[in-house]
Design a protein around this motif. Structure first.
Motif, PDB file in Angstrom:
ATOM      1  N   GLY A 167       0.866  -1.181   0.000  1.00 15.41           N
ATOM      2  CA  GLY A 167       0.000   0.000   0.000  1.00 15.41           C
ATOM      3  C   GLY A 167       0.893   1.218   0.000  1.00 15.41           C
TER       4      GLY A 167
ATOM      5  N   GLY B  97      -0.173   4.560   0.497  1.00 13.68           N
ATOM      6  CA  GLY B  97      -0.954   5.727   0.910  1.00 13.68           C
ATOM      7  C   GLY B  97      -0.323   6.458   2.079  1.00 13.68           C
TER       8      GLY B  97
ATOM      9  N   ALA C  23      -0.287   5.911   5.393  1.00 13.56           N
ATOM     10  CA  ALA C  23       0.492   5.134   6.363  1.00 13.56           C
ATOM     11  C   ALA C  23       1.857   4.776   5.786  1.00 13.56           C
TER      12      ALA C  23
ATOM     13  N   ILE D 178       4.996  -1.072  -2.093  1.00 16.02           N
ATOM     14  CA  ILE D 178       4.295  -1.480  -3.319  1.00 16.02           C
ATOM     15  C   ILE D 178       2.947  -0.777  -3.360  1.00 16.02           C
ATOM     16  N   SER D 179       2.672  -0.085  -4.451  1.00  9.32           N
ATOM     17  CA  SER D 179       1.411   0.641  -4.556  1.00  9.32           C
ATOM     18  C   SER D 179       0.753   0.480  -5.908  1.00  9.32           C
TER      19      SER D 179
ATOM     20  N   PRO E  20      -6.421  13.207   2.368  1.00  6.47           N
ATOM     21  CA  PRO E  20      -7.518  14.160   2.593  1.00  6.47           C
ATOM     22  C   PRO E  20      -7.523  15.350   1.632  1.00  6.47           C
TER      23      PRO E  20
ATOM     24  N   LEU F 282      -7.524  15.332  -1.426  1.00  6.51           N
ATOM     25  CA  LEU F 282      -8.279  15.028  -2.653  1.00  6.51           C
ATOM     26  C   LEU F 282      -9.711  15.562  -2.634  1.00  6.51           C
TER      27      LEU F 282
ATOM     28  N   LYS G 135     -10.598  18.215  -0.929  1.00  5.63           N
ATOM     29  CA  LYS G 135     -10.557  19.615  -0.492  1.00  5.63           C
ATOM     30  C   LYS G 135      -9.822  20.424  -1.563  1.00  5.63           C
TER      31      LYS G 135
ATOM     32  N   GLU H 126      -0.325  -3.715  -8.673  1.00  7.19           N
ATOM     33  CA  GLU H 126      -1.370  -4.233  -7.789  1.00  7.19           C
ATOM     34  C   GLU H 126      -1.022  -5.651  -7.355  1.00  7.19           C
TER      35      GLU H 126
ATOM     36  N   THR I  58      -3.106  -1.329   3.209  1.00  5.65           N
ATOM     37  CA  THR I  58      -3.886  -1.283   1.967  1.00  5.65           C
ATOM     38  C   THR I  58      -5.084  -0.330   2.036  1.00  5.65           C
TER      39      THR I  58
ATOM     40  N   LEU J  61     -14.642   8.801  -5.008  1.00  9.18           N
ATOM     41  CA  LEU J  61     -13.351   9.452  -4.741  1.00  9.18           C
ATOM     42  C   LEU J  61     -12.578   8.692  -3.674  1.00  9.18           C
TER      43      LEU J  61
ATOM     44  N   GLU K  74     -17.914  17.478   2.139  1.00  9.47           N
ATOM     45  CA  GLU K  74     -16.769  18.190   1.561  1.00  9.47           C
ATOM     46  C   GLU K  74     -16.944  18.357   0.048  1.00  9.47           C
TER      47      GLU K  74
ATOM     48  N   LEU L 170      -9.541  -2.910   2.939  1.00 11.23           N
ATOM     49  CA  LEU L 170      -9.067  -3.854   1.911  1.00 11.23           C
ATOM     50  C   LEU L 170      -8.272  -4.986   2.560  1.00 11.23           C
TER      51      LEU L 170
ATOM     52  N   ASP M  40      -6.227   2.180   8.034  1.00 10.94           N
ATOM     53  CA  ASP M  40      -7.650   1.819   7.952  1.00 10.94           C
ATOM     54  C   ASP M  40      -7.925   0.336   8.170  1.00 10.94           C
TER      55      ASP M  40
ATOM     56  N   SER N 210      -3.826   6.776  10.838  1.00 13.00           N
ATOM     57  CA  SER N 210      -3.016   6.050   9.844  1.00 13.00           C
ATOM     58  C   SER N 210      -1.548   6.472   9.990  1.00 13.00           C
TER      59      SER N 210
ATOM     60  N   TYR O 211     -11.214  15.296  11.758  1.00 18.56           N
ATOM     61  CA  TYR O 211     -11.453  16.688  11.398  1.00 18.56           C
ATOM     62  C   TYR O 211     -12.037  16.743   9.999  1.00 18.56           C
TER      63      TYR O 211
HETATM   64  P1  FAD Z   1      -4.647   4.767   2.126  1.00 15.66           P
HETATM   65  O1  FAD Z   1      -4.132   6.133   2.339  1.00 15.66           O
HETATM   66  O2  FAD Z   1      -5.969   4.610   1.466  1.00 15.66           O
HETATM   67  O3  FAD Z   1      -3.576   3.976   1.262  1.00 15.66           O
HETATM   68  C1  FAD Z   1      -3.795   2.658   0.807  1.00 15.66           C
HETATM   69  C2  FAD Z   1      -2.896   2.414  -0.376  1.00 15.66           C
HETATM   70  O4  FAD Z   1      -2.834   1.037  -0.642  1.00 15.66           O
HETATM   71  C3  FAD Z   1      -3.373   3.076  -1.673  1.00 15.66           C
HETATM   72  O5  FAD Z   1      -2.268   3.675  -2.291  1.00 15.66           O
HETATM   73  C4  FAD Z   1      -3.872   1.882  -2.490  1.00 15.66           C
HETATM   74  O6  FAD Z   1      -3.765   2.076  -3.873  1.00 15.66           O
HETATM   75  C5  FAD Z   1      -2.911   0.812  -2.035  1.00 15.66           C
HETATM   76  N1  FAD Z   1      -3.393  -0.546  -2.243  1.00 15.66           N
HETATM   77  C6  FAD Z   1      -4.519  -1.119  -1.782  1.00 15.66           C
HETATM   78  N2  FAD Z   1      -4.608  -2.407  -2.172  1.00 15.66           N
HETATM   79  C7  FAD Z   1      -3.502  -2.660  -2.895  1.00 15.66           C
HETATM   80  C8  FAD Z   1      -3.019  -3.808  -3.581  1.00 15.66           C
HETATM   81  N3  FAD Z   1      -3.697  -4.964  -3.582  1.00 15.66           N
HETATM   82  N4  FAD Z   1      -1.847  -3.704  -4.248  1.00 15.66           N
HETATM   83  C9  FAD Z   1      -1.142  -2.538  -4.242  1.00 15.66           C
HETATM   84  N5  FAD Z   1      -1.560  -1.433  -3.612  1.00 15.66           N
HETATM   85  C10 FAD Z   1      -2.714  -1.485  -2.948  1.00 15.66           C
HETATM   86  N6  FAD Z   1      -9.464  11.399   7.277  1.00 15.66           N
HETATM   87  C11 FAD Z   1      -9.491  12.406   8.192  1.00 15.66           C
HETATM   88  O7  FAD Z   1      -9.209  12.163   9.365  1.00 15.66           O
HETATM   89  N7  FAD Z   1      -9.806  13.691   7.813  1.00 15.66           N
HETATM   90  C12 FAD Z   1     -10.131  14.017   6.534  1.00 15.66           C
HETATM   91  O8  FAD Z   1     -10.409  15.173   6.223  1.00 15.66           O
HETATM   92  C13 FAD Z   1     -10.126  12.970   5.552  1.00 15.66           C
HETATM   93  N8  FAD Z   1     -10.399  13.246   4.249  1.00 15.66           N
HETATM   94  C14 FAD Z   1     -10.425  12.228   3.336  1.00 15.66           C
HETATM   95  C15 FAD Z   1     -10.745  12.516   2.020  1.00 15.66           C
HETATM   96  C16 FAD Z   1     -10.795  11.494   1.065  1.00 15.66           C
HETATM   97  C17 FAD Z   1     -11.148  11.824  -0.356  1.00 15.66           C
HETATM   98  C18 FAD Z   1     -10.520  10.152   1.451  1.00 15.66           C
HETATM   99  C19 FAD Z   1     -10.597   9.041   0.434  1.00 15.66           C
HETATM  100  C20 FAD Z   1     -10.184   9.862   2.764  1.00 15.66           C
HETATM  101  C21 FAD Z   1     -10.125  10.898   3.724  1.00 15.66           C
HETATM  102  N9  FAD Z   1      -9.791  10.632   5.053  1.00 15.66           N
HETATM  103  C22 FAD Z   1      -9.793  11.657   5.979  1.00 15.66           C
HETATM  104  C23 FAD Z   1      -9.434   9.272   5.493  1.00 15.66           C
HETATM  105  C24 FAD Z   1      -7.924   9.053   5.393  1.00 15.66           C
HETATM  106  O9  FAD Z   1      -7.438   9.571   4.193  1.00 15.66           O
HETATM  107  C25 FAD Z   1      -7.618   7.571   5.510  1.00 15.66           C
HETATM  108  O10 FAD Z   1      -8.040   7.142   6.792  1.00 15.66           O
HETATM  109  C26 FAD Z   1      -6.122   7.292   5.323  1.00 15.66           C
HETATM  110  O11 FAD Z   1      -5.707   7.647   4.030  1.00 15.66           O
HETATM  111  C27 FAD Z   1      -5.814   5.825   5.590  1.00 15.66           C
HETATM  112  O12 FAD Z   1      -4.459   5.595   5.333  1.00 15.66           O
HETATM  113  P2  FAD Z   1      -3.953   4.161   4.845  1.00 15.66           P
HETATM  114  O13 FAD Z   1      -2.502   4.317   4.558  1.00 15.66           O
HETATM  115  O14 FAD Z   1      -4.447   3.124   5.760  1.00 15.66           O
HETATM  116  O15 FAD Z   1      -4.731   3.937   3.462  1.00 15.66           O
END
Ligand code: FAD
Length: 435
Positions: free
Chosen positions: A13, A15, A17, A38-39, A49, A51, A53, A95, A123, A146, A178, A265, A298, A319, A349
């Motif tokens: 992932g 993102g 984290a 790997i992403s 966030p 995206l 805003k 992926e 993920t 989104l 938003e 995921l 997440d 995260s 927030y």
């Molecule tokens: P993510 O940031 O989602 O990253 C996951 C990554 O894993 C992605 O790059 C995805 O492509 C990759 N991935 C998944 N499966 C695979 C696979 N099989 N192979 C390769 N890659 C894979 N939270 C707040 O507290 N405040 C906010 O204002 C807020 N605004 C947000 C606005 C938007 C549009 C979104 C979508 C979320 C928002 N959030 C907000 C929530 C916050 O962004 C998430 O909780 C946070 O991004 C989680 O981080 P993460 O690293 O767990 O997952």
């Protein structure tokens, strides 16, 4: 990417984290070539966030590389060059379709394999689609979701092509709120539709929601509550033209944006790792039931020490912090050491128009609204406390200064007694400022 790459540390992932994990690895000392991320996405980790805003602003929109992690928490901006300088491999546009935790192997859609000593699962979530429920016509063009940067680019393109058009936002959560605001700023005619009696029902009380609904109405956004989208019509090009509601109403639409929630995921790991409450079960160091495998962000269901229960949290602050905690724990364990267990204070927030709210703690018990929550007031500033067993468990504040937000965070952490609800209501923010 050559088949059969091996890494000491692999983050699945790319993102939020992942970016914070990379920074923590680097802080604690990392030999080049030992870590890969790997992403599925084609860009280095960024602050998701943005995206919903600034990315969608009609003027001076945010664009990469402006919001790569870790700028969202006031940290260093990790550009793609930073990763190469540190010898961290970014395996983008890749992926993973198969995970064999017992073999410590991941396989990509193109058949490349990656093996590891330690895996951090990051993920995130996927968006729930209306087509998942078989909603008629839900695959029409310009019905958008989104989650990732490609989705945001698609949205920008459609907003540009539908100038002064009609937008229907399905869902009254933070994405719905938003996106409605930002589409209105783009001069679209916006209608929100959601089934609940008020917006953000998982957090907002009726009193809090009344402010936002009134504010949105003053901005010219129509809100239709208590019903859902049951179907869509499209024209000969396949572009959406109308949204059909369960209550019989039909809305014209050039763009539909759906924000009805996400799903962690975790499917790649089904049956291979313990799960709980829809996520991958971890301890307070984000270790899963499988040795050498961590889960953060997440997807993790972790012990929330403050409330003595397991929880999954889908917010950006967690995260970031969970990723840092997992890397600290992993590195400490290599030296036979341990670190303090994760002790998280939930923090969410959102920002829209010139509004900005923060929430800390747990929204349990009775809510006490304070301050000026009249949406037409020029000085609106209001908040809410949540009281359970005579103690403050949660605190919410709209339009707080950084000091005031710190004060409500402190109250949510300390859980001071607050027996007299009327006094709390009249003291309002002054109550939090005492601690
Ligand atoms: P993510 O940031 O989602 O990253 C996951 C990554 O894993 C992605 O790059 C995805 O492509 C990759 N991935 C998944 N499966 C695979 C696979 N099989 N192979 C390769 N890659 C894979 N939270 C707040 O507290 N405040 C906010 O204002 C807020 N605004 C947000 C606005 C938007 C549009 C979104 C979508 C979320 C928002 N959030 C907000 C929530 C916050 O962004 C998430 O909780 C946070 O991004 C989680 O981080 P993460 O690293 O767990 O997952």
């Amino acid at each position: 990417m050559a088949a059969g790459s091996h890494y000491k540390y692999l983050v699945l992932g790319g993102g939020v984290a992942a970016g914070y994990a990379a920074r923590e690895f680097s802080k604690l000392g990392l030999t080049p070539g030992k870590l890969a991320i790997i992403s599925k996405e084609g860009v280095a980790p960024y602050e998701r966030p943005a995206l919903s805003k600034a990315y969608l602003f009609p003027q001076s929109p945010a664009r990469l590389p402006g919001f790569h992690t870790c700028v969202g928490s006031g940290g260093e901006r990790l550009l793609p060059e930073w990763y190469s300088e540190k010898g961290i491999e970014l395996v983008l546009n890749t992926e993973i379709v198969k995970a064999e935790l017992s073999e410590k192997t991941l396989t990509s859609a193109t058949g490349a394999t990656f093996t590891y000593d330690n895996l951090i699962i990051a993920t995130g979530s996927s968006t729930i689609k209306l087509s998942d429920f078989g909603v008629e016509g839900a695959n029409a063009n310009n019905i958008l979701y989104l989650r990732e940067i490609d989705d945001a680019d698609k949205l920008v393109e459609v907003i540009r092509s539908k100038k002064n058009g009609k937008a229907v936002i399905v869902g009254g959560g933070y994405i719905g709120l938003e996106l409605s605001a930002v589409l209105k700023l783009n001069d679209l005619d916006v209608t929100m539709v959601y089934p609940e009696p008020w917006c953000m029902p998982r957090l907002f009380t009726a009193g809090i929601a009344a402010f936002y609904e009134g504010y949105y109405a003053n901005k010219g956004i129509q809100i239709i509550k208590g019903t859902v989208a049951t179907g869509f019509d499209s024209n000969a090009n396949g572009d959406v033209t109308t949204v059909k509601l369960k209550d019989g109403r039909v809305l014209d639409a050039d763009i539909v944006v759906v924000g009805v929630g996400g799903r962690p995921l975790t499917t790649l790991f089904k049956g291979q790792v313990d799960e709980e409450k829809g996520g991958i079960k971890t301890d307070g160091f984000f270790k899963t039931s499988v040795p050498g495998v961590y889960a953060v962000g997440d997807v993790a269901t972790f012990p929330l020490k403050l409330y003595n229960e397991l929880r999954r949290v889908e917010h950006v602050d967690h995260s970031r912090k969970s990723a840092e905690q997992a890397v600290k724990a992993l590195k400490a364990s290599e030296e036979g050491k341990t670190i303090e267990e994760y002790d998280y204070l939930p923090y969410f927030y959102s920002r829209a128009f010139d509004l900005s709210w923060q929430f800390y703690g747990d929204n349990v018990g009775d809510a006490v609204l304070f301050g000026d929550s009249d949406p037409s007031s020029p000085n609106q500033k209001f908040g809410s406390y949540w009281i359970k067993d005579g103690k403050v468990f949660g605190a919410f504040l709209e339009s707080g200064t950084p000091e005031e937000n710190k004060a409500i965070a402190k109250v949510a952490r300390l859980q001071p007694p607050a027996a007299d609800v009327e006094q709390l209501k009249s003291e309002g923010l002054a109550f939090a400022s005492k601690f």
